[in-house]
Scaffold this active site. Structure first.
Site, mmCIF file in Angstrom:
data_model
loop_
_atom_site.group_PDB
_atom_site.id
_atom_site.type_symbol
_atom_site.label_atom_id
_atom_site.label_comp_id
_atom_site.label_asym_id
_atom_site.label_seq_id
_atom_site.Cartn_x
_atom_site.Cartn_y
_atom_site.Cartn_z
ATOM 1 N N HIS A 151 -50.036 41.318 49.364
ATOM 2 C CA HIS A 151 -50.582 40.983 50.678
ATOM 3 C C HIS A 151 -52.038 41.408 50.762
ATOM 4 C CE1 HIS A 151 -46.226 41.384 50.968
ATOM 5 N NE2 HIS A 151 -46.265 40.535 51.959
ATOM 6 N N HIS A 177 -51.908 36.300 54.409
ATOM 7 C CA HIS A 177 -50.949 37.400 54.586
ATOM 8 C C HIS A 177 -50.261 37.781 53.277
ATOM 9 C CE1 HIS A 177 -47.366 39.577 56.059
ATOM 10 N NE2 HIS A 177 -46.735 38.831 55.179
ATOM 11 N N GLU A 225 -29.842 53.716 69.301
ATOM 12 C CA GLU A 225 -29.305 54.203 68.027
ATOM 13 C C GLU A 225 -30.281 54.001 66.876
ATOM 14 O OE1 GLU A 225 -27.735 52.037 69.977
ATOM 15 O OE2 GLU A 225 -26.029 53.180 70.773
ATOM 16 N N HIS A 269 -15.065 48.368 69.786
ATOM 17 C CA HIS A 269 -15.362 49.776 69.553
ATOM 18 C C HIS A 269 -14.632 50.350 68.336
ATOM 19 C CE1 HIS A 269 -17.369 49.495 73.322
ATOM 20 N NE2 HIS A 269 -17.582 50.795 73.408
HETATM 21 C C1 LIG Z 1 -37.607 44.028 59.260
HETATM 22 C C2 LIG Z 1 -38.474 43.089 58.506
HETATM 23 N N1 LIG Z 1 -38.340 41.767 58.698
HETATM 24 C C3 LIG Z 1 -39.089 40.902 57.990
HETATM 25 C C4 LIG Z 1 -39.967 41.338 57.066
HETATM 26 C C5 LIG Z 1 -40.764 40.366 56.231
HETATM 27 N N2 LIG Z 1 -42.172 40.388 56.646
HETATM 28 C C6 LIG Z 1 -43.086 41.096 55.993
HETATM 29 S S1 LIG Z 1 -44.602 41.012 56.691
HETATM 30 C C7 LIG Z 1 -44.042 39.949 57.885
HETATM 31 C C8 LIG Z 1 -44.989 39.416 58.916
HETATM 32 C C9 LIG Z 1 -45.532 40.525 59.675
HETATM 33 O O1 LIG Z 1 -46.587 40.133 60.482
HETATM 34 P P1 LIG Z 1 -47.606 41.237 60.890
HETATM 35 O O2 LIG Z 1 -46.901 42.508 61.106
HETATM 36 O O3 LIG Z 1 -48.431 40.707 61.976
HETATM 37 O O4 LIG Z 1 -48.433 41.439 59.562
HETATM 38 P P2 LIG Z 1 -49.824 40.809 59.161
HETATM 39 O O5 LIG Z 1 -49.539 39.526 58.460
HETATM 40 O O6 LIG Z 1 -50.626 40.618 60.375
HETATM 41 O O7 LIG Z 1 -50.355 41.822 58.227
HETATM 42 C C10 LIG Z 1 -42.690 39.713 57.727
HETATM 43 C C11 LIG Z 1 -41.903 38.837 58.606
HETATM 44 C C12 LIG Z 1 -40.079 42.737 56.885
HETATM 45 N N3 LIG Z 1 -40.893 43.277 55.990
HETATM 46 N N4 LIG Z 1 -39.334 43.586 57.629
#
Ligand SMILES: Cc1ncc(C[n+]2csc(CCOP(=O)(O)OP(=O)(O)O)c2C)c(N)n1
Ligand SMILES: [Mg+2]
Length: 672
Positions: free
Chosen positions: A11, A259, A411, A472
């Protein structure tokens, strides 16, 4: 850019955009000594948008942060080398895809599952408040560190981030600062397709101080915002930072493409040109850069640590006991006498509920171990996790001394906060019903991945809450927890097994544990007749054998089903059938015993085996083998009094006896 390009994955865009932010935090503000990344009073930095890990690897490399090992020894070698960065995302590189606590020194928390990092940072902030309250004395600010967490849109969208933010606002954690990378981009494109709420209003609603920095490249303004944070009392700070993902890349800036993919050689060249950087140099660190960091964070951190070390030396002579607590805590040791007054329960056919025995044990442990604390997600009275002894107190704004944490009905945040407490070297537990471990599971998994000794106290472990019904009643939860590598799951059979389970768990330094405890009373076994409960420490043990040993059938059970198995065993003996009963509170622990021990408990020659557990049958095959039977749950439960459920689902001694006889009749012949 170069590392992601070389790895052909990663990234690049967010590290590019946030480089000025991270530079400012680290080199101008943060109190961190790269020579000792585990110095107790360092400021914490959590990269909650863990996909931007190259930011952290760059920073650890450029600041010359040193490595430590699992025994907390300072090793002197670099935590991350340029070579690691060249091998970004490759096997054994100290620069893996996401920040990994315990793998790379200087990483304060494993992040990657979005939302976890910010939630853990709340635990770190609670810990700092608690530590400062307990250990600081007039003239001795032993703990006064701050916690910085960086988060993207993902962390703001995730529920766990919201739960944690709500809790942090309530607790008025003014030592906590989140910086939100407001770039309007996530993977599927512009956030206008998914995320259009007024986030400033939301955080104001939570009770945070909300600031905005309109230009992510304005390092003076960033520094000013961080100064405002430092001066803000009684609420956490949220800085909205307007940024451009992939800043400087002419075709990819502000696009989702920046990204999660390499920019491409040509785009990298153009981006470097726009920065005024040599276009063809790769992994290029100009002369003077590392010296610049050494003169910034290096010098400031070293000075702060030396001052602290001197302070701690005089503190130690004035408050030797408190100082030794701090030292023990850092090494995850227990104070001497931590086991004193643990209860011993006399045999009692009526018995006591697992949760009640647990409540007694927790109170003893919390009294004996000053830094042992925790709470429940609004189920304290049901989980019996409330610390009731004189002086235990509630952790609330204005009372950071309290040892009862009230997580509210949150939780997921609870489990992440407990991880944050544990990362801060407190010994922490969180409680709920076993069924709601599902709501906490992602953070429990991270505890195992990070090798943190967190404790989850989950009560109502089966159908014991009868009338509450199938919503539950856990069925598949035990199997799913047992499937998490490096997590110890324990389901004790009676009050003395509860004590032994805690005794075992408390001595773990790098392993998290789940305790699955009954709501209903379980008979306290007569340990003069049956084997001692200390067998818990081996995961499974022979509780009862036929006279002279040499069993022909083995009954294996956990938790509430152990006394059921014992009951059936007595009947079988009476009928001339030679049965053995194994109490198996923990697969994980048992699987780590020697083959010799395991074979002594489950002799390979005895093939007729019955497992009994009020949970999914999944996985029990490995212990009962191809000739065995499993009395377990193959459907959801039902809403009815427990007795009726036990009858309906076959958890009665008569049913066990019947199954054993079927086995002897049919399978016995097959094997012969
Ligand atoms: C719980 C979770 N769901 C999905 C992902 C996959 N994922 C990684 S980065 C991302 C997008 C995140 O967007 P943002 O936080 O705005 O990051 P940016 O591209 O702006 O750095 C996703 C969906 C993850 N790492 N964790
Ligand atoms: Mg984003």
């Amino acid at each position: 850019m170069d590392a992601v390009q070389q790895a052909k994955s990663g990234h690049p865009g967010t590290p590019m955009a946030l480089a000025p932010l991270v530079y400012t935090i680290w080199n101008r503000v943060m109190r961190f000594d790269p020579k000792d990344p585990i110095w107790p009073n360092r400021d914490r930095f959590v990269l909650s948008n863990g996909h931007a890990s190259m930011l952290l690897w760059s920073m650890l490399f450029l600041t010359g942060t040193r490595a430590v090992n699992a025994e907390y020894e300072r090793l002197g070698q670099p935590a991350v080398t340029l070579d690691d960065i060249r091998r970004f995302r490759q096997l054994d590189s100290k620069a893996p895809g996401h920040p990994e606590y315990h793998w790379t020194s200087g990483v304060e928390a494993t992040t990657g599952p979005l939302g976890q990092g910010v939630a853990m940072s709340v635990g770190m902030a609670i810990a700092e408040k608690w530590l400062a309250d307990r250990y600081n004395r007039a003239g001795f600010d032993i703990f006064d560190y701050r916690i910085y967490a960086i988060a993207g849109d993902g962390c703001m969208m995730e529920g766990v981030g919201s739960e944690a933010a709500s809790l942090a606002g309530h607790l008025q954690l003014d030592n906590l600062c989140w910086i939100y990378d407001n770039n309007h981009i996530s993977i599927e494109g512009n956030t206008r397709i998914t995320f259009t709420e007024d986030i400033a209003a939301r955080f104001l609603g939570y009770g945070w101080n909300v600031l905005r920095v309109g230009d992510a490249n304005d390092i003076d303004l960033i520094q000013h915002a961080l100064t405002v944070f430092a001066e803000t009392k009684d609420r956490p700070t949220f800085i909205i930072l307007d940024s451009h993902i992939g800043y400087g890349a002419p075709h990819l800036q502000d696009t989702a493409a920046a990204h999660g993919e390499p920019l491409g050689e040509e785009e990298i060249r153009l981006a470097k040109r726009s920065y005024g950087w040599p276009e063809d140099a790769k992994f290029f660190v100009p002369d003077g850069v590392r010296e610049h960091f050494m003169a910034g964070v290096g010098a400031r951190g070293a000075e702060a640590r030396h001052r602290w070390t001197e302070l701690f030396t005089s503190y130690k002579s004035m408050y030797p006991e408190l100082a030794s607590e701090i030292e023990m805590m850092q090494r995850r040791e227990l104070p001497s006498g931590w086991e004193k007054d643990l209860p011993v329960f006399p045999a009692d056919p009526k018995g006591i509920a697992g949760r009640d025995a647990s409540g007694q044990v927790l109170n003893v442990l919390a009294k004996n171990i000053p830094w042992f604390l925790g709470g429940s997600a609004d189920l304290g009275p049901s989980n019996r996790t409330t610390l009731k002894y004189e002086g235990a107190g509630d952790f609330e704004p204005g009372n950071p001394a309290g040892k009862n944490l009230h997580f509210g009905v949150r939780e997921h945040a609870m489990a992440a906060v407990v991880n944050g407490l544990s990362l801060s070297k407190l010994r922490a537990f969180g409680g709920s019903f076993l069924i709601f471990s599902d709501y906490a599971r992602p953070a429990i998994r991270l505890a195992a991945l990070m090798e943190l000794p967190t404790i989850y106290v989950f009560t109502h472990d089966a159908m014991g809450d009868g009338e509450d019904g199938p919503t539950h009643q856990p069925v598949e939860q035990l199997a799913s927890l047992r499937a998490i590598p490096g997590l110890v799951t324990l389901r004790p059979a009676d009050a003395n097994e509860v004590v032994e389970a805690y005794r075992y768990v408390m001595q773990l330094r790098h392993v998290p544990a789940v305790l699955a405890l009954s709501r209903q009373p379980l008979p306290t076994l007569d340990r003069t007749k049956y084997a001692p409960a200390t067998g818990v420490a081996r995961g499974a043990y022979v509780l009862a054998d036929p006279p002279g040993g040499n069993p022909e059938v083995i009954l294996i059970a956990s938790g509430s089903e152990v006394s059921l198995a014992v009951n059936a065993h007595e009947t079988l003996l009476f009928q001339g059938i030679r049965s053995r009963v194994i109490s198996m509170p923990s697969w994980d622990i048992f699987d780590h015993q020697t083959l010799e021990y395991r074979d002594s408990v489950l002799p390979p020659s005895v093939k007729l085996r019955v497992a009994i557990e009020q949970a999914s049958t999944l996985g029990w095959e490995r212990y009962v083998g191809p000739f065995g039977r499993i009395i377990g749950m193959r459907t959801f439960g039902a809403s009815a009094p427990l007795k009726e459920l036990q009858r309906k689902f076959g958890f009665e001694p008569e049913r066990v006896v019947e199954v054993v006889k079927e086995l002897l009749d049919f399978r016995g012949k097959e094997i012969a």
